[in-house]
Scaffold this active site. Structure first.
Site, PDB file in Angstrom:
ATOM      1  N   HIS A  99     -47.058 -11.075 -47.805  1.00 58.28           N
ATOM      2  CA  HIS A  99     -46.749 -10.985 -49.380  1.00 58.28           C
ATOM      3  C   HIS A  99     -46.683  -9.393 -49.423  1.00 58.28           C
ATOM      4  O   HIS A  99     -45.382  -9.199 -50.152  1.00 58.28           O
ATOM      5  CB  HIS A  99     -48.208 -11.272 -50.138  1.00 58.28           C
ATOM      6  CG  HIS A  99     -48.193 -10.733 -51.258  1.00 58.28           C
ATOM      7  ND1 HIS A  99     -47.515 -11.254 -52.488  1.00 58.28           N
ATOM      8  CD2 HIS A  99     -48.865  -9.705 -52.135  1.00 58.28           C
ATOM      9  CE1 HIS A  99     -47.710 -10.630 -53.451  1.00 58.28           C
ATOM     10  NE2 HIS A  99     -48.492  -9.685 -53.284  1.00 58.28           N
ATOM     11  N   ASP A 153     -15.273   0.705 -57.215  1.00 55.65           N
ATOM     12  CA  ASP A 153     -15.962  -0.063 -56.512  1.00 55.65           C
ATOM     13  C   ASP A 153     -16.619   0.938 -55.776  1.00 55.65           C
ATOM     14  O   ASP A 153     -16.863   2.194 -56.105  1.00 55.65           O
ATOM     15  CB  ASP A 153     -15.153  -0.859 -55.359  1.00 55.65           C
ATOM     16  CG  ASP A 153     -15.984  -2.004 -54.642  1.00 55.65           C
ATOM     17  OD1 ASP A 153     -17.198  -1.681 -54.557  1.00 55.65           O
ATOM     18  OD2 ASP A 153     -15.579  -2.927 -54.305  1.00 55.65           O
ATOM     19  N   TRP A 160     -49.243  -4.897 -44.364  1.00 47.25           N
ATOM     20  CA  TRP A 160     -47.759  -4.379 -44.447  1.00 47.25           C
ATOM     21  C   TRP A 160     -47.914  -2.845 -43.854  1.00 47.25           C
ATOM     22  O   TRP A 160     -46.715  -2.444 -43.731  1.00 47.25           O
ATOM     23  CB  TRP A 160     -47.592  -4.481 -46.116  1.00 47.25           C
ATOM     24  CG  TRP A 160     -47.874  -3.234 -46.607  1.00 47.25           C
ATOM     25  CD1 TRP A 160     -48.954  -2.923 -47.381  1.00 47.25           C
ATOM     26  CD2 TRP A 160     -46.962  -2.120 -47.194  1.00 47.25           C
ATOM     27  NE1 TRP A 160     -48.974  -1.595 -48.235  1.00 47.25           N
ATOM     28  CE2 TRP A 160     -47.561  -1.146 -47.768  1.00 47.25           C
ATOM     29  CE3 TRP A 160     -45.763  -1.782 -46.711  1.00 47.25           C
ATOM     30  CZ2 TRP A 160     -47.379   0.182 -48.545  1.00 47.25           C
ATOM     31  CZ3 TRP A 160     -44.890  -0.510 -47.474  1.00 47.25           C
ATOM     32  CH2 TRP A 160     -46.061   0.388 -48.016  1.00 47.25           C
ATOM     33  N   SER A 198     -30.318  -1.913 -43.068  1.00 49.15           N
ATOM     34  CA  SER A 198     -29.506  -2.050 -44.390  1.00 49.15           C
ATOM     35  C   SER A 198     -29.860  -1.061 -45.399  1.00 49.15           C
ATOM     36  O   SER A 198     -28.887  -0.624 -46.109  1.00 49.15           O
ATOM     37  CB  SER A 198     -29.979  -3.457 -44.969  1.00 49.15           C
ATOM     38  OG  SER A 198     -29.920  -3.509 -46.268  1.00 49.15           O
ATOM     39  N   SER A 199     -30.777  -0.615 -45.505  1.00 46.45           N
ATOM     40  CA  SER A 199     -31.348   0.368 -46.526  1.00 46.45           C
ATOM     41  C   SER A 199     -30.445   1.744 -46.316  1.00 46.45           C
ATOM     42  O   SER A 199     -30.006   2.502 -47.346  1.00 46.45           O
ATOM     43  CB  SER A 199     -32.652   0.703 -46.554  1.00 46.45           C
ATOM     44  OG  SER A 199     -33.620  -0.401 -47.028  1.00 46.45           O
ATOM     45  N   HIS A 205     -45.004   7.082 -48.485  1.00 37.60           N
ATOM     46  CA  HIS A 205     -45.051   7.736 -49.924  1.00 37.60           C
ATOM     47  C   HIS A 205     -43.705   7.787 -50.740  1.00 37.60           C
ATOM     48  O   HIS A 205     -43.658   7.619 -51.795  1.00 37.60           O
ATOM     49  CB  HIS A 205     -46.218   9.042 -50.209  1.00 37.60           C
ATOM     50  CG  HIS A 205     -46.592   8.961 -51.458  1.00 37.60           C
ATOM     51  ND1 HIS A 205     -47.623   8.240 -51.902  1.00 37.60           N
ATOM     52  CD2 HIS A 205     -46.084   9.673 -52.531  1.00 37.60           C
ATOM     53  CE1 HIS A 205     -47.707   8.255 -53.202  1.00 37.60           C
ATOM     54  NE2 HIS A 205     -46.962   9.131 -53.731  1.00 37.60           N
ATOM     55  N   GLU A 225     -41.579   6.072 -50.144  1.00 41.53           N
ATOM     56  CA  GLU A 225     -41.058   4.713 -50.372  1.00 41.53           C
ATOM     57  C   GLU A 225     -41.481   4.445 -51.924  1.00 41.53           C
ATOM     58  O   GLU A 225     -40.917   3.737 -52.510  1.00 41.53           O
ATOM     59  CB  GLU A 225     -41.693   3.883 -49.417  1.00 41.53           C
ATOM     60  CG  GLU A 225     -41.734   2.414 -49.722  1.00 41.53           C
ATOM     61  CD  GLU A 225     -40.425   1.847 -49.690  1.00 41.53           C
ATOM     62  OE1 GLU A 225     -39.607   2.481 -48.986  1.00 41.53           O
ATOM     63  OE2 GLU A 225     -40.317   0.704 -50.412  1.00 41.53           O
ATOM     64  N   TYR A 257     -41.801   6.269 -54.278  1.00 40.63           N
ATOM     65  CA  TYR A 257     -40.823   6.634 -55.485  1.00 40.63           C
ATOM     66  C   TYR A 257     -39.525   6.065 -55.139  1.00 40.63           C
ATOM     67  O   TYR A 257     -38.729   6.045 -56.413  1.00 40.63           O
ATOM     68  CB  TYR A 257     -40.610   8.225 -55.290  1.00 40.63           C
ATOM     69  CG  TYR A 257     -41.994   8.872 -55.475  1.00 40.63           C
ATOM     70  CD1 TYR A 257     -42.502   8.475 -56.795  1.00 40.63           C
ATOM     71  CD2 TYR A 257     -42.715   9.429 -54.518  1.00 40.63           C
ATOM     72  CE1 TYR A 257     -43.888   9.457 -57.114  1.00 40.63           C
ATOM     73  CE2 TYR A 257     -43.964   9.838 -54.975  1.00 40.63           C
ATOM     74  CZ  TYR A 257     -44.530   9.768 -56.019  1.00 40.63           C
ATOM     75  OH  TYR A 257     -45.835  10.191 -56.557  1.00 40.63           O
ATOM     76  N   SER A 274     -34.829   4.590 -69.030  1.00 37.82           N
ATOM     77  CA  SER A 274     -34.019   5.834 -69.530  1.00 37.82           C
ATOM     78  C   SER A 274     -32.816   5.424 -70.052  1.00 37.82           C
ATOM     79  O   SER A 274     -32.186   6.327 -70.672  1.00 37.82           O
ATOM     80  CB  SER A 274     -33.836   6.800 -68.468  1.00 37.82           C
ATOM     81  OG  SER A 274     -35.130   7.351 -68.095  1.00 37.82           O
ATOM     82  N   HIS A 309     -52.572  11.852 -48.536  1.00 33.62           N
ATOM     83  CA  HIS A 309     -53.506  11.073 -49.523  1.00 33.62           C
ATOM     84  C   HIS A 309     -53.882   9.856 -49.276  1.00 33.62           C
ATOM     85  O   HIS A 309     -54.562   9.195 -49.868  1.00 33.62           O
ATOM     86  CB  HIS A 309     -53.201  11.859 -51.006  1.00 33.62           C
ATOM     87  CG  HIS A 309     -51.914  10.709 -51.465  1.00 33.62           C
ATOM     88  ND1 HIS A 309     -51.006  11.286 -52.526  1.00 33.62           N
ATOM     89  CD2 HIS A 309     -51.432   9.730 -51.034  1.00 33.62           C
ATOM     90  CE1 HIS A 309     -50.300  10.479 -52.976  1.00 33.62           C
ATOM     91  NE2 HIS A 309     -50.511   9.308 -52.180  1.00 33.62           N
ATOM     92  N   HIS A 310     -52.908   9.422 -48.408  1.00 30.00           N
ATOM     93  CA  HIS A 310     -53.319   7.649 -47.987  1.00 30.00           C
ATOM     94  C   HIS A 310     -54.322   7.814 -46.981  1.00 30.00           C
ATOM     95  O   HIS A 310     -54.874   6.861 -46.239  1.00 30.00           O
ATOM     96  CB  HIS A 310     -51.944   7.123 -47.526  1.00 30.00           C
ATOM     97  CG  HIS A 310     -51.085   6.903 -48.580  1.00 30.00           C
ATOM     98  ND1 HIS A 310     -51.254   5.762 -49.369  1.00 30.00           N
ATOM     99  CD2 HIS A 310     -50.138   7.688 -49.257  1.00 30.00           C
ATOM    100  CE1 HIS A 310     -50.011   5.894 -50.190  1.00 30.00           C
ATOM    101  NE2 HIS A 310     -49.438   7.096 -50.110  1.00 30.00           N
ATOM    102  N   THR A 349     -44.165  13.197 -63.691  1.00 27.19           N
ATOM    103  CA  THR A 349     -44.419  11.901 -63.798  1.00 27.19           C
ATOM    104  C   THR A 349     -44.942  11.773 -65.409  1.00 27.19           C
ATOM    105  O   THR A 349     -44.510  11.163 -66.136  1.00 27.19           O
ATOM    106  CB  THR A 349     -45.133  11.205 -62.969  1.00 27.19           C
ATOM    107  OG1 THR A 349     -45.003  11.396 -61.553  1.00 27.19           O
ATOM    108  CG2 THR A 349     -45.291   9.767 -63.174  1.00 27.19           C
ATOM    109  N   LYS A 372     -42.047  12.838 -67.870  1.00 26.92           N
ATOM    110  CA  LYS A 372     -41.110  11.540 -68.120  1.00 26.92           C
ATOM    111  C   LYS A 372     -41.620  10.851 -69.268  1.00 26.92           C
ATOM    112  O   LYS A 372     -41.035  10.164 -70.162  1.00 26.92           O
ATOM    113  CB  LYS A 372     -41.013  11.061 -66.815  1.00 26.92           C
ATOM    114  CG  LYS A 372     -39.836  11.356 -65.872  1.00 26.92           C
ATOM    115  CD  LYS A 372     -39.649  10.516 -64.741  1.00 26.92           C
ATOM    116  CE  LYS A 372     -38.515  11.060 -63.842  1.00 26.92           C
ATOM    117  NZ  LYS A 372     -37.178  10.361 -64.097  1.00 26.92           N
ATOM    118  N   ARG A 395     -60.401  -4.565 -49.532  1.00 29.79           N
ATOM    119  CA  ARG A 395     -59.119  -5.071 -49.737  1.00 29.79           C
ATOM    120  C   ARG A 395     -58.955  -5.756 -48.160  1.00 29.79           C
ATOM    121  O   ARG A 395     -59.592  -5.524 -47.244  1.00 29.79           O
ATOM    122  CB  ARG A 395     -57.876  -4.472 -49.900  1.00 29.79           C
ATOM    123  CG  ARG A 395     -57.595  -3.330 -48.905  1.00 29.79           C
ATOM    124  CD  ARG A 395     -56.537  -2.289 -49.472  1.00 29.79           C
ATOM    125  NE  ARG A 395     -55.223  -2.839 -49.533  1.00 29.79           N
ATOM    126  CZ  ARG A 395     -54.137  -2.100 -49.299  1.00 29.79           C
ATOM    127  NH1 ARG A 395     -54.404  -0.490 -49.427  1.00 29.79           N
ATOM    128  NH2 ARG A 395     -52.828  -2.465 -49.489  1.00 29.79           N
TER     129      ARG A 395
END
Lengths: 365, 623
Positions: free
Chosen positions: B93, B122, B157, B187-188, B271, B273, B275, B286, B320-321, B346, B349, B468
């Site tokens: 998941h 293109d 994950w 790919s990314s 992290h 990621e 963002y 926006s 911080h993780h 943040t 915004k 979790r």
């Protein structure tokens, strides 16, 4: 299993806690019942570590609520006031306002600083070195149980951590296999148990956790870092008692228990010592000195078996010995008919299983 | 690159076809010609649609996994599914929703919208773009094929070492995970390079950086983060693959390796990621908020700089993780401070969106509702983020359901909500028809109820001590009621998503036909017909302001369509991207044979394909 009501601690001081009130009111309203949460992190904690965290949490909580109120307040007003109306005027196309930008940037920065200062204070406060007279306990994680060693007392036990009330404890945590995390929410935050790795200076990277329990009682906890199939079933309990009671417990742990000769327990002892049980399990004062599985000294006095999984009764012990994998997927203990953890089936007859269960249950007296 | 597009017009070609959706998305010659056309396409619009379709398929897969998880957790001590299946479900998941849904959905919008927003025909490398899609698809399908072997990844994950070592995970599960993610990562990386180049090089004349639409800006920032963060996870995955397939010991503690190294590498990627997931949606709203407020974005340069700043600071917060890992008070304090700092841009915004709406004339279309939903819901996720940015507080909240609630509020309440807004906003551009507003409102309100009922109670579940990644929890924790509420919410959320998918399908045929600019929006993509001709712009427009269509200066639809056989020449289709993607995927998949030379077969296939690709002309000779 143990009823939540039997788990003691701190209910009196809850009455002074606004967050507790808010949440209980909301939860009661939503679910129509009052509830008791033995692993709550937001009840007043039963130790200095948890209390420090909780007080910080309250500070942060109210700041965030203030921000939420401002954002939602402005949003609500904007949605109400500036919805398009038929024939309304075309909006003025303004592109920004430097003063406002500086204003809310500085405002956000000030709040962030006001949160950061007490946070860093608490970071250092909760990671202080333990005092000289702190009780040292080595906490070793295994898939999926806890080993507790008291080096000064020369006592080893599993899954139920006995601690004295009012005396600082100095937990030293590591893992025998994969990463686990020690978490007893009512006492404070969690800390990982990492596999032993030698640091560049030659020392071993061992985590520490220092706190003082200030209230007698039984506190539930469990592993908080995913550690494989039975991660969910890696529970533990902290049993905190006044210092004299704790000393009595230490003495009992060091005094071997002999089953009455001719009893079923005596027969069980014979079976236990002659079977593969002793390859993994130790019982102080006997020839059983295995170290791969939980130490079973005074097992009968524990409240649960299987790391908080089953109530500790003779029936449950027998069922567990017969087929542990039925209760705990992936368990590394073989049953009578199935292998486990790379060990062959024990092949014990049901009569032998009954005897061993009787013996283990007798180890509590 | 041979296939970079020049913005000049190509040779003339006689043509007289219409510009409806049917003409853009089908090829003359029947069904097989159309299928062939899609497989070999290098058109950014078709690739964008394929990205969206594949990601929506994976969304349904990941959503089904979520529902099974919620059924299992509905009541304490449930035995609906066992531990092993549960562990596979939550791992897949998370992996699916992050890598196969949220990221590619954003990429779908990058693909379809960015070239149109910057006045290009293109992307810079159209064939590379096709390669990027096919590699993603094969990686995603391979990852999910693990279900057929009963060996879906089962170590979460984040795949913390050393649980992922051969010793503790001997099955194929982790093999599928490390290989699948490696393929998807390629790919990314390719996509990121393509979009950086496109945005730097293919902007229309006059479209300076500080006139770029916010969505293009956030695509630009996101692509930079991708291009720099993906190599970090690639290093971690290659280490892990080497540990598993070639018996190295990067993460094996007994042999001098260090499992904590994985955590650092994973979160140095992980992290940023976060963002990567949220910035595209910040970009989308926006666009949406100004359009439906009939006001330009408030504080445009501040919002741009805030996005860039988030992209940079996002690199300095990873530990911080890891507050529970035991890094010591000094490291903890540093990461507390850096994490607190990132909250500032943040928050800025959020205030700029509010200020954009202030004084506007708000039209509550479904797109606008989702944009407002983002502002309201994401704020909750941001604030719970501040709670566990406070390291000692995190010691209680880390790895508990509080964190599960937090990141669903940011990723679903933020990223996915923004993507929903994007779907309703740009759907008429893609299909020439509006999505049903009635179904849209049903979707929105069932989403709001379902989402919040699922995840708000999880704050309490976490605060009351439920970790979790547990397949069961004892009744004595007292959490049965909260979990049941969550499960009911999840099913409402599921229904809501089905309404959305139905709306997408139904509106393609039955939606109200849309004009070129149905919302009276200010940016360039609305200057071309809906759907756009396959060359996008007949004449490359000149841009003189930030909101060209509101100033009335840029190309209108009349100048966007080629007339009189004067159609720009576009690059030819090619089969080599999909074949190269097969070769790349094969190289990784064959690692599972655990024989050192077998993957070389895949490498050989790749080499042949790349060689043939290089010598295939980008523009087919005219017949």
């Amino acid at each position: 299993m143990i009823g939540a009501g039997e788990l003691a601690g701190g209910r009196g001081r809850r009455l002074l806690n606004p967050i507790y009130y808010t949440i209980v009111i909301v939860s009661s309203a939503l679910l129509g019942c009052g509830q008791d949460y033995p692993q709550s992190t937001i009840d007043p904690a039963s130790g200095d570590f948890g209390a420090a965290i909780h007080s910080l949490y309250q500070t942060v909580f109210w700041w965030t609520m203030l921000i939420l109120a401002v954002v939602w307040g402005v949003l609500g007003w904007v949605l109400f006031r500036y919805r398009a109306r038929p024939g309304g005027p075309e909006p003025k196309r303004i592109h920004g306002h430097l003063g406002l930008e500086i204003g809310w940037t500085v405002g956000a920065a000030i709040i962030v600083v006001l949160i950061t200062i007490p946070t860093i204070h608490t970071v250092f406060q909760t990671q202080r070195e333990a005092g000289e007279d702190a009780l040292v306990v080595e906490v070793i994680g295994h898939q999926w149980w806890w080993e507790f060693r008291y080096p000064e007392q020369d006592v080893v036990t599993a899954n139920e951590l006995h601690l004295p009330v009012g005396r600082q404890v100095d937990l030293r945590l590591w893992s025998a296999d994969v990463i686990h995390s020690f978490w007893v929410p009512r006492l404070g935050g969690k800390r990982d148990l990492n596999p032993l790795v030698r640091k560049p200076d030659g020392s071993l990277a061992i985590n520490r956790l220092t706190f003082t329990v200030d209230e007698a009682g039984t506190f539930m906890g469990q592993c908080a870092e995913f550690c494989g199939p039975a991660h969910s079933l890696m529970g533990l309990r902290v049993i905190a008692a006044p210092e004299p009671e704790f000393e009595e417990w230490v003495e009992r742990m060091k005094t071997p228990v002999e089953p009455d000769s001719g009893s079923l327990a005596a027969r069980g002892r014979e079976v236990f010592m002659g079977a593969t049980c002793v390859a993994c399990h130790a019982i102080a004062g006997t020839n059983a000195r295995g170290r791969l599985g939980p130490d079973l000294t005074r097992l009968g006095a524990r409240t649960t078996i299987g790391a908080g999984l089953l109530e500790n009764t003779r029936e449950n012990l027998a069922a567990w010995i017969t087929a542990p994998a039925e209760f705990k997927p992936g368990v590394k203990m073989p049953g009578v008919a199935e292998e486990g953890g790379g060990f062959p089936p024990t092949g014990l007859s049901s009569e032998q299983v009954e005897a061993v269960a009787a013996y283990l249950a007798s180890l509590g007296r | 690159m041979a296939d970079a597009i020049a913005s000049e017009r190509g040779p003339q070609r006689a043509h007289a076809e219409g510009h409806g959706a049917a003409a853009l998305y089908t090829d003359p010659g029947g069904l097989w010609a159309t299928i062939r056309g899609w497989i070999t396409t290098v058109d950014h619009k078709r690739i964008g649609i394929m990205y969206a379709s594949a990601a929506l398929f994976f969304l349904l897969v990941g959503g089904l996994e979520a529902l099974l998880i919620r059924v299992q957790l509905a009541v304490p001590e449930n035995d609906f599914i066992g531990a092993e299946t549960y562990n596979q479900l939550f791992t897949m998941h998370g992996t699916t929703m992050i890598f196969l849904v949220a990221m590619p959905l954003a990429v779908a919008f990058f693909n379809y919208i960015v070239p149109l927003q910057i006045g290009a025909r293109d992307v810079a490398f159209p064939r590379l773009n096709a390669l990027s899609f096919w590699v993603f698809l094969f990686g995603g399908l391979f990852l999910n094929s693990s279900w057929l072997f009963g060996a879906a990844p089962n170590t979460s994950w984040v795949g913390y070492a050393n649980l992922t070592s051969v010793q503790y995970s001997p099955g194929l599960n982790v093999d599928f995970w490390v290989i699948g993610l490696s393929i998807v990562g390629i790919s990314s990386l390719i996509g990121a390079i393509n979009f950086i180049t496109t945005i730097i090089n293919l902007r229309a004349p006059g479209l300076t950086l500080m006139r770029m639409p916010l969505f293009t800006w956030m695509t630009f920032v996101t692509s930079w983060i991708l291009a720099t963060a993906i190599p970090v996870i690639a290093v971690a995955l290659i280490f892990l693959a080497a540990d598993r397939f070639f018996a190295t010991n990067f993460f094996v503690p007994g042999a001098g390796g260090d499992p904590v190294l994985w955590q650092h590498l994973f979160w140095i990627f992980g992290h940023p990621e976060v963002y990567i997931l949220i910035l595209p949606s910040f970009g989308i709203i926006s666009e949406v908020v100004p359009t439906f407020s009939r006001k330009p974005l408030f504080g445009y340069p501040i919002v741009v700089y805030a996005g860039i700043l988030i992209g940079f600071i996002g690199w300095g917060v990873w530990s911080h993780h890891m507050f529970t890992t035991g890094l010591g008070p000094i490291a903890d304090s540093f990461f507390v401070a850096s994490t607190m700092i990132i909250a500032i841009p943040t928050g800025v915004k959020i205030f700029n969106w509010l200020a954009t709406m202030w004084g506007g004339a708000l039209r509550f279309t479904t797109a606008m509702l989702f944009a407002i939903g983002l502002v309201a819901i994401f704020t909750i996720g941001g604030l719970s983020g501040i709670m566990h940015a406070s390291a000692p507080v995190d010691l209680q909240q880390h790895d508990s359901y509080f964190v599960v609630a937090h990141f669903h509020y940011t990723i679903v309440g933020g990223a996915v909500t923004g993507l929903f807004a994007g779907f309703y906003y740009w759907y008429p551009k893609v299909t020439g028809r509006l999505m049903s507003e009635t179904l849209g409102k049903w979707h929105f309100w069932t989403f709001i109820v379902g989402f919040n009922l699922t995840f708000f109670p999880q704050h309490f579940v976490g605060l009351f001590g439920m970790p979790r990644r547990v397949f069961t929890y004892p009744a004595e924790l007292g959490l049965g009621g909260w979990n049941m509420a969550s499960t009911i919410g999840a099913f409402i959320f599921g229904v809501s998503t089905l309404i959305f998918v139905w709306n997408l399908i139904r509106s393609a045929r039955r939606g109200t036909p849309a004009a070129a600019n149905p919302w009276d929006a200010p940016t360039l993509e609305w200057s071309v017909p809906s759907p756009p001709p396959h060359y996008n712009f007949a004449e490359i427009p000149e841009v003189e302001s930030r909101d060209p269509l509101w100033k009335g200066a840029a190309a209108g639809p009349d100048r966007a369509v080629a007339t009189g056989g004067d159609e720009p020449h576009m690059p030819s289709p090619s089969a080599w991207p999909i074949l190269t993607a097969l070769g790349i995927s094969l190289t990784w998949i064959l690692l599972m044979a655990r024989i050192w030379w077998v993957p070389l077969i895949g490498l050989a296939v790749t080499a042949v394909c790349v060689y043939s690709w290089a010598f295939q002309p980008a523009f087919r000779a005219e017949s």
